[in-house]
Design an enzyme around this catalytic site. Structure first.
Site, PDB file in Angstrom:
ATOM      1  N   ASP A  65      19.600   0.566  -0.124  1.00  0.00           N
ATOM      2  CA  ASP A  65      18.792  -0.225  -0.847  1.00  0.00           C
ATOM      3  C   ASP A  65      18.758  -1.662   0.026  1.00  0.00           C
ATOM      4  O   ASP A  65      20.022  -2.382  -0.035  1.00  0.00           O
ATOM      5  CB  ASP A  65      19.385  -0.454  -2.151  1.00  0.00           C
ATOM      6  CG  ASP A  65      18.180  -1.121  -2.867  1.00  0.00           C
ATOM      7  OD1 ASP A  65      18.346  -2.347  -2.685  1.00  0.00           O
ATOM      8  OD2 ASP A  65      18.805  -0.723  -4.331  1.00  0.00           O
ATOM      9  N   TYR A 160      -3.151  -9.958  -5.855  1.00  0.00           N
ATOM     10  CA  TYR A 160      -2.247  -9.543  -5.285  1.00  0.00           C
ATOM     11  C   TYR A 160      -1.136 -10.718  -5.703  1.00  0.00           C
ATOM     12  O   TYR A 160       0.227 -10.155  -5.294  1.00  0.00           O
ATOM     13  CB  TYR A 160      -2.981  -9.719  -4.195  1.00  0.00           C
ATOM     14  CG  TYR A 160      -1.600  -9.290  -2.693  1.00  0.00           C
ATOM     15  CD1 TYR A 160      -1.278  -7.464  -2.630  1.00  0.00           C
ATOM     16  CD2 TYR A 160      -1.309 -10.162  -1.610  1.00  0.00           C
ATOM     17  CE1 TYR A 160      -0.599  -6.919  -1.698  1.00  0.00           C
ATOM     18  CE2 TYR A 160      -0.142  -9.308  -0.840  1.00  0.00           C
ATOM     19  CZ  TYR A 160       0.204  -7.741  -0.736  1.00  0.00           C
ATOM     20  OH  TYR A 160       0.704  -7.458  -0.483  1.00  0.00           O
ATOM     21  N   LYS A 167       4.700 -12.689   1.012  1.00  0.00           N
ATOM     22  CA  LYS A 167       4.692 -11.918   2.098  1.00  0.00           C
ATOM     23  C   LYS A 167       4.594 -13.365   3.472  1.00  0.00           C
ATOM     24  O   LYS A 167       4.554 -12.963   4.379  1.00  0.00           O
ATOM     25  CB  LYS A 167       2.754 -10.836   2.040  1.00  0.00           C
ATOM     26  CG  LYS A 167       3.542  -9.653   1.844  1.00  0.00           C
ATOM     27  CD  LYS A 167       3.591  -8.389   2.414  1.00  0.00           C
ATOM     28  CE  LYS A 167       3.728  -7.602   1.986  1.00  0.00           C
ATOM     29  NZ  LYS A 167       4.706  -6.511   2.725  1.00  0.00           N
ATOM     30  N   SER A 200       2.763   1.788  -4.089  1.00  0.00           N
ATOM     31  CA  SER A 200       2.680   0.528  -3.957  1.00  0.00           C
ATOM     32  C   SER A 200       2.217   0.127  -4.531  1.00  0.00           C
ATOM     33  O   SER A 200       1.427  -1.120  -5.317  1.00  0.00           O
ATOM     34  CB  SER A 200       3.910  -0.104  -3.052  1.00  0.00           C
ATOM     35  OG  SER A 200       4.717   0.060  -2.527  1.00  0.00           O
TER      36      SER A 200
HETATM   37  P1  NAP Z   1       5.356   2.874  -0.649  1.00  0.00           P
HETATM   38  O1  NAP Z   1       5.004   3.717  -0.273  1.00  0.00           O
HETATM   39  O2  NAP Z   1       5.382   2.618  -2.244  1.00  0.00           O
HETATM   40  O3  NAP Z   1       6.539   2.036   0.591  1.00  0.00           O
HETATM   41  C1  NAP Z   1       6.802   1.317  -0.446  1.00  0.00           C
HETATM   42  C2  NAP Z   1       8.657   1.791   0.457  1.00  0.00           C
HETATM   43  O4  NAP Z   1       9.384   0.389  -0.251  1.00  0.00           O
HETATM   44  C3  NAP Z   1       9.408   2.918  -0.972  1.00  0.00           C
HETATM   45  O5  NAP Z   1      10.008   3.427   0.132  1.00  0.00           O
HETATM   46  C4  NAP Z   1      10.416   2.014  -1.347  1.00  0.00           C
HETATM   47  O6  NAP Z   1      11.752   2.964  -2.073  1.00  0.00           O
HETATM   48  C5  NAP Z   1      10.056   0.743  -1.229  1.00  0.00           C
HETATM   49  N1  NAP Z   1      11.419   0.027  -1.290  1.00  0.00           N
HETATM   50  C6  NAP Z   1      11.605  -0.744  -2.814  1.00  0.00           C
HETATM   51  N2  NAP Z   1      12.558  -1.467  -3.039  1.00  0.00           N
HETATM   52  C7  NAP Z   1      12.654  -1.205  -2.038  1.00  0.00           C
HETATM   53  C8  NAP Z   1      14.966  -1.842  -1.981  1.00  0.00           C
HETATM   54  N3  NAP Z   1      15.412  -2.117  -2.791  1.00  0.00           N
HETATM   55  N4  NAP Z   1      15.280  -0.861  -1.324  1.00  0.00           N
HETATM   56  C9  NAP Z   1      14.797   0.301   0.203  1.00  0.00           C
HETATM   57  N5  NAP Z   1      13.262   0.302  -0.086  1.00  0.00           N
HETATM   58  C10 NAP Z   1      12.661  -0.281  -0.671  1.00  0.00           C
HETATM   59  O7  NAP Z   1       3.923   1.810   0.171  1.00  0.00           O
HETATM   60  P2  NAP Z   1       2.948   1.458   1.692  1.00  0.00           P
HETATM   61  O8  NAP Z   1       1.918   0.793   0.607  1.00  0.00           O
HETATM   62  O9  NAP Z   1       3.688   2.160   2.663  1.00  0.00           O
HETATM   63  O10 NAP Z   1       4.431   0.276   1.837  1.00  0.00           O
HETATM   64  C11 NAP Z   1       4.775   0.164   2.502  1.00  0.00           C
HETATM   65  C12 NAP Z   1       5.200  -1.539   3.529  1.00  0.00           C
HETATM   66  O11 NAP Z   1       3.017  -1.764   3.698  1.00  0.00           O
HETATM   67  C13 NAP Z   1       5.329  -2.231   2.396  1.00  0.00           C
HETATM   68  O12 NAP Z   1       6.056  -3.433   2.222  1.00  0.00           O
HETATM   69  C14 NAP Z   1       3.561  -3.260   1.956  1.00  0.00           C
HETATM   70  O13 NAP Z   1       3.601  -4.440   1.305  1.00  0.00           O
HETATM   71  C15 NAP Z   1       3.057  -2.897   3.646  1.00  0.00           C
HETATM   72  N6  NAP Z   1       1.534  -3.145   2.849  1.00  0.00           N
HETATM   73  C16 NAP Z   1       1.366  -2.306   2.459  1.00  0.00           C
HETATM   74  C17 NAP Z   1      -0.616  -1.979   2.788  1.00  0.00           C
HETATM   75  C18 NAP Z   1      -1.249  -0.999   1.608  1.00  0.00           C
HETATM   76  O14 NAP Z   1      -2.728  -1.506   0.430  1.00  0.00           O
HETATM   77  N7  NAP Z   1      -0.846   0.079   1.095  1.00  0.00           N
HETATM   78  C19 NAP Z   1      -1.219  -2.824   3.131  1.00  0.00           C
HETATM   79  C20 NAP Z   1      -0.567  -3.688   4.201  1.00  0.00           C
HETATM   80  C21 NAP Z   1       0.656  -3.321   3.745  1.00  0.00           C
HETATM   81  P3  NAP Z   1      11.175   3.621  -3.716  1.00  0.00           P
HETATM   82  O15 NAP Z   1       9.879   4.179  -3.632  1.00  0.00           O
HETATM   83  O16 NAP Z   1      11.907   4.555  -3.185  1.00  0.00           O
HETATM   84  O17 NAP Z   1      11.464   2.686  -4.261  1.00  0.00           O
END
Ligand code: NAP
Length: 264
Positions: A65, A160, A167, A200
């Protein structure tokens, strides 16, 4: 074709399920010959991440975490004990309270602001500090730290909200970390991914409309495929990216260049 990450070891934080950007990155890294270590946030996520790791043929799964310094220390101690030398760390972690994404930004609470920036931005600093000593020596290629960001850092993207501010802090942290760690040949970069439907992302109000709008407006007239984000991460982790640090690399079908476009 030679594998771009053969002989390299990567620690990947942020696999929640098979839609996670981190999952696509882990799959691409393994395809390119990397040894991949995954982390999970808490016991609730452990079985899912272990199942996905088995499917991917990841090397190991460990808890972390990112808000808990003791867990980061324990992760590093475990890797040290095993004699692991890291070549890459992927930070694909973010969180904000849903209520802070639902309300107008001006109503963001102090606690919500602190939580979003702690998990989504400060954690990169903590992860970089903890893992830098495990990175390969500078004449052995050093290391590559990669985080994930989004256009909402520099432009207002409706709903957002506090995540955009987090970010912005994350992207600034990328530059300061790149400056601090460059002498050790540790590169720090962010990939600014276009919108992708993940757990997310679904926390953002009207996310489906955002996806539709982006597909109509982006130069490539489509949304971003997680595999494209993953291939950019392969580049940054590989020796091909050896001259690139402190950068925000947009993998978003070109969305970030647009000011206005008519969408039919
Ligand atoms: P995701 O699958 O929900 O991944 C987010 C991850 O963050 C999850 O594995 C979550 O773990 C983890 N997390 C949250 N709090 C945490 C903590 N305290 N310690 C450790 N892990 C933690 O969504 P995603 O879209 O792939 O997001 C990954 C990254 O890409 C993020 O930084 C997001 O902002 C970025 N991003 C996403 C998009 C998009 O449109 N999807 C676009 C640009 C950038 P748990 O599920 O176990 O809580």
């Amino acid at each position: 074709m030679p594998q771009l990450l053969a002989g390299k070891t990567a620690l990947i934080l942020g696999v929640a399920n098979r839609w996670s950007l981190a999952f696509a990155i882990a799959r691409a890294f393994i395809r390119e010959g990397a040894k991949v270590i995954l982390t999970y946030q808490g016991d609730r996520q452990k079985p899912t991440v272990e199942e996905l790791a088995a499917e991917l043929k990841a090397h190991q799964v460990l808890p972390c975490d990112v808000t808990q310094d003791a867990q980061l220390d324990a992760l590093v101690d475990e890797l040290k004990k095993q004699g692991t030398v890291l070549n890459c760390v992927v930070h694909s972690v973010a969180f904000a309270n849903r209520e802070d994404l639902d309300k107008p930004f001006v109503e963001t609470s102090r606690a919500g602001f602190a939580l979003a920036t702690d998990v989504s931005a400060y954690s990169l600093v903590a992860v970089a500090r903890a893992t830098a000593p495990l990175m390969a020596a500078k004449d052995q290629g050093g290391g590559s730290i990669i985080t994930l960001t989004y256009l909402g850092s520099t432009r207002v993207v409706e709903n957002y909200n506090v995540m955009g501010v987090a970010k912005a802090a994350l992207e600034s942290a990328v530059r300061y970390l790149a400056s601090d760690l460059g002498a050790s040949n540790i590169r720090v970069n962010a990939i600014s991914a276009g919108a992708v439907k993940t757990v997310s992302a679904r926390g953002i109000r009207d996310f489906s409309k955002m996806l539709e709008g982006a597909a109509g407006m982006a130069p490539l007239k489509r949304n971003t495929d997680p595999a494209e984000v993953a291939d950019a991460a392969v580049f940054l982790a590989s020796d091909l990216g050896r001259g690139v640090t402190g950068n925000i690399l947009y993998v978003d079908a070109g969305m970030q260049i647009m000011g206005f476009a008519r969408t039919e």
